[in-house]
Scaffold this motif. Structure first.
Motif, mmCIF file in Angstrom:
data_model
loop_
_atom_site.group_PDB
_atom_site.id
_atom_site.type_symbol
_atom_site.label_atom_id
_atom_site.label_comp_id
_atom_site.label_asym_id
_atom_site.label_seq_id
_atom_site.Cartn_x
_atom_site.Cartn_y
_atom_site.Cartn_z
ATOM 1 N N GLY A 54 0.767 -1.240 0.000
ATOM 2 C CA GLY A 54 0.000 0.000 0.000
ATOM 3 C C GLY A 54 0.794 1.284 0.000
ATOM 4 N N GLY A 55 2.101 1.215 0.091
ATOM 5 C CA GLY A 55 2.909 2.428 0.124
ATOM 6 C C GLY A 55 2.894 3.158 -1.202
ATOM 7 N N VAL A 56 2.995 4.466 -1.126
ATOM 8 C CA VAL A 56 3.128 5.305 -2.314
ATOM 9 C C VAL A 56 4.627 5.555 -2.496
ATOM 10 C CG1 VAL A 56 2.607 7.533 -3.368
ATOM 11 C CG2 VAL A 56 0.905 6.396 -1.927
ATOM 12 N N VAL A 57 5.197 4.940 -3.513
ATOM 13 C CA VAL A 57 6.622 5.114 -3.794
ATOM 14 C C VAL A 57 6.706 6.122 -4.937
ATOM 15 C CG1 VAL A 57 8.795 3.982 -4.371
ATOM 16 C CG2 VAL A 57 7.079 2.769 -3.014
ATOM 17 N N ALA A 58 6.986 7.355 -4.565
ATOM 18 C CA ALA A 58 6.884 8.472 -5.502
ATOM 19 C C ALA A 58 8.110 8.675 -6.375
ATOM 20 C CB ALA A 58 6.618 9.759 -4.718
ATOM 21 N N THR A 59 9.225 8.103 -5.972
ATOM 22 C CA THR A 59 10.475 8.328 -6.693
ATOM 23 C C THR A 59 11.201 7.000 -6.865
ATOM 24 O OG1 THR A 59 11.805 8.656 -4.710
ATOM 25 C CG2 THR A 59 10.695 10.591 -5.606
ATOM 26 N N LYS A 60 12.247 7.027 -7.654
ATOM 27 C CA LYS A 60 13.031 5.799 -7.761
ATOM 28 C C LYS A 60 13.715 5.533 -6.426
ATOM 29 C CE LYS A 60 17.293 7.728 -9.697
ATOM 30 N NZ LYS A 60 18.259 7.602 -10.762
ATOM 31 N N GLY A 61 13.995 4.271 -6.177
ATOM 32 C CA GLY A 61 14.673 3.902 -4.951
ATOM 33 C C GLY A 61 16.076 4.482 -4.905
ATOM 34 N N LEU A 62 16.598 4.571 -3.703
ATOM 35 C CA LEU A 62 17.926 5.137 -3.500
ATOM 36 C C LEU A 62 18.903 4.032 -3.133
ATOM 37 C CD1 LEU A 62 19.933 7.469 -3.063
ATOM 38 C CD2 LEU A 62 18.920 7.782 -0.785
ATOM 39 N N TYR A 63 20.010 3.993 -3.854
ATOM 40 C CA TYR A 63 21.095 3.057 -3.562
ATOM 41 C C TYR A 63 22.334 3.886 -3.246
ATOM 42 C CZ TYR A 63 24.444 -0.750 -4.097
ATOM 43 O OH TYR A 63 25.424 -1.687 -3.874
ATOM 44 N N VAL A 64 22.984 3.572 -2.135
ATOM 45 C CA VAL A 64 24.182 4.290 -1.711
ATOM 46 C C VAL A 64 25.283 3.272 -1.457
ATOM 47 C CG1 VAL A 64 25.164 5.779 0.088
ATOM 48 C CG2 VAL A 64 22.814 6.154 -0.685
ATOM 49 N N VAL A 65 26.442 3.530 -1.992
ATOM 50 C CA VAL A 65 27.596 2.690 -1.696
ATOM 51 C C VAL A 65 27.937 2.907 -0.229
ATOM 52 C CG1 VAL A 65 30.033 2.257 -2.226
ATOM 53 C CG2 VAL A 65 28.414 2.766 -4.072
ATOM 54 N N ASP A 66 28.022 1.824 0.524
ATOM 55 C CA ASP A 66 28.109 1.963 1.981
ATOM 56 C C ASP A 66 29.358 2.687 2.470
ATOM 57 O OD1 ASP A 66 29.901 -0.164 1.696
ATOM 58 O OD2 ASP A 66 28.687 -1.566 2.829
ATOM 59 N N SER A 67 30.405 2.719 1.689
ATOM 60 C CA SER A 67 31.592 3.480 2.105
ATOM 61 C C SER A 67 31.339 4.990 2.080
ATOM 62 C CB SER A 67 32.796 3.127 1.225
ATOM 63 O OG SER A 67 32.542 3.486 -0.121
ATOM 64 N N ALA A 68 30.257 5.410 1.436
ATOM 65 C CA ALA A 68 29.905 6.836 1.355
ATOM 66 C C ALA A 68 28.643 7.166 2.149
ATOM 67 C CB ALA A 68 29.722 7.231 -0.108
ATOM 68 N N TYR A 69 28.215 6.267 3.034
ATOM 69 C CA TYR A 69 26.944 6.463 3.739
ATOM 70 C C TYR A 69 26.898 7.757 4.540
ATOM 71 C CZ TYR A 69 28.670 5.633 8.432
ATOM 72 O OH TYR A 69 29.317 5.764 9.627
ATOM 73 N N ASP A 70 28.056 8.258 4.975
ATOM 74 C CA ASP A 70 28.091 9.467 5.791
ATOM 75 C C ASP A 70 28.478 10.716 5.003
ATOM 76 O OD1 ASP A 70 30.707 8.675 5.381
ATOM 77 O OD2 ASP A 70 31.324 8.940 7.476
ATOM 78 N N ASP A 71 28.467 10.616 3.694
ATOM 79 C CA ASP A 71 28.814 11.739 2.823
ATOM 80 C C ASP A 71 27.547 12.308 2.199
ATOM 81 O OD1 ASP A 71 29.779 13.533 0.969
ATOM 82 O OD2 ASP A 71 31.017 12.076 -0.112
ATOM 83 N N PRO A 72 27.153 13.518 2.577
ATOM 84 C CA PRO A 72 25.931 14.111 1.999
ATOM 85 C C PRO A 72 25.934 14.147 0.473
ATOM 86 C CG PRO A 72 26.662 15.400 3.873
ATOM 87 C CD PRO A 72 27.747 14.379 3.597
ATOM 88 N N ALA A 73 27.108 14.194 -0.131
ATOM 89 C CA ALA A 73 27.181 14.214 -1.597
ATOM 90 C C ALA A 73 26.630 12.926 -2.202
ATOM 91 C CB ALA A 73 28.624 14.431 -2.050
ATOM 92 N N ALA A 74 26.676 11.827 -1.457
ATOM 93 C CA ALA A 74 26.164 10.555 -1.960
ATOM 94 C C ALA A 74 24.645 10.573 -2.123
ATOM 95 C CB ALA A 74 26.572 9.411 -1.026
ATOM 96 N N TYR A 75 23.985 11.506 -1.470
ATOM 97 C CA TYR A 75 22.523 11.605 -1.482
ATOM 98 C C TYR A 75 22.022 12.820 -2.274
ATOM 99 C CZ TYR A 75 23.310 8.627 2.584
ATOM 100 O OH TYR A 75 23.714 7.631 3.416
ATOM 101 N N ALA A 76 22.903 13.764 -2.530
ATOM 102 C CA ALA A 76 22.508 15.078 -3.050
ATOM 103 C C ALA A 76 21.708 15.005 -4.344
ATOM 104 C CB ALA A 76 23.733 15.961 -3.226
ATOM 105 N N HIS A 77 22.172 14.265 -5.327
ATOM 106 C CA HIS A 77 21.470 14.210 -6.617
ATOM 107 C C HIS A 77 20.089 13.579 -6.453
ATOM 108 C CE1 HIS A 77 20.878 14.120 -10.918
ATOM 109 N NE2 HIS A 77 20.595 12.825 -10.839
ATOM 110 N N TRP A 78 20.017 12.474 -5.737
ATOM 111 C CA TRP A 78 18.727 11.815 -5.510
ATOM 112 C C TRP A 78 17.770 12.745 -4.764
ATOM 113 C CZ3 TRP A 78 15.689 10.501 -1.382
ATOM 114 C CH2 TRP A 78 14.638 9.594 -1.652
#
Length: 174
Positions: free
Chosen positions: A130-154
């Motif tokens: 029942g969830g509304v998934v409005a965007t594509k899923g997000l995949y992050v390389v775990d070595s960059a999990y704490d880098d805001p740049a890894a999330y910025a484009h998404w």
């Protein structure tokens, strides 16, 4: 149904290791999307054997709370190209209309080889419940999990759609 009030934000983490990088990543994404820290954080590793007991009231209460949240980030490390069995055990508790908010599939992995895992494995089950998934899923390389740049484009691409949906749920802007 639109309601006026505070946004309810939750995070569900299927990493078997408590207080993991996956938890940090999910909390970051939820906060960036909603502008607030999540009120409900379900670190499934903390539930122990209760996750296997279909009569456990604590787990049933968490399912109900997650199901009614406006925004839920579901996060897992990538194991064998998909999300963990721990997260699967939790998701199996939801009815086909058990998730009523915006759902965000987030997965961390060792390298880019599994970048489609959130789309191919986690997104379909979130929509099935029942969830509304409005965007594509997000995949992050775990070595960059704490880098805001890894999330910025998404976040740049996804936040406007998520914000609009959240605003329609709460009767205002998210």
């Amino acid at each position: 149904m639109t309601r006026t009030g505070a946004l309810e934000v939750a995070v569900v983490v299927g990493n078997p290791k408590p207080k993991s990088r996956t938890l940090d990543a999910a909390t970051y994404v939820a906060t960036e999307l909603s502008g607030q820290a999540p009120e409900l954080v379900v670190d499934l590793a903390d539930l122990g054997a209760a996750i296997l007991d279909w009569k456990d009231e604590t787990v049933a209460g968490l399912v109900a709370a997650v199901g009614s949240a406006d925004l839920v980030v579901f996060a897992s490390p990538t194991y064998k190209g998909t999300y963990t069995g721990l997260l699967k055990l939790f998701l199996d508790r939801f009815a086909t209309d058990g998730l009523r908010g915006v759902a965000v599939p987030l997965m961390l992995g060792a390298g880019p080889g599994h970048a489609l895992a959130p789309e191919l494995s986690l997104r379909p089950v979130l929509t099935e419940i029942g969830g509304v998934v409005a965007t594509k899923g997000l995949y992050v390389v775990d070595s960059a999990y704490d880098d805001p740049a890894a999330y910025a484009h998404w976040l740049e691409i996804s936040k406007p759609a998520v914000t609009a949906l959240l605003g329609s749920r709460t009767g205002g802007s998210a």
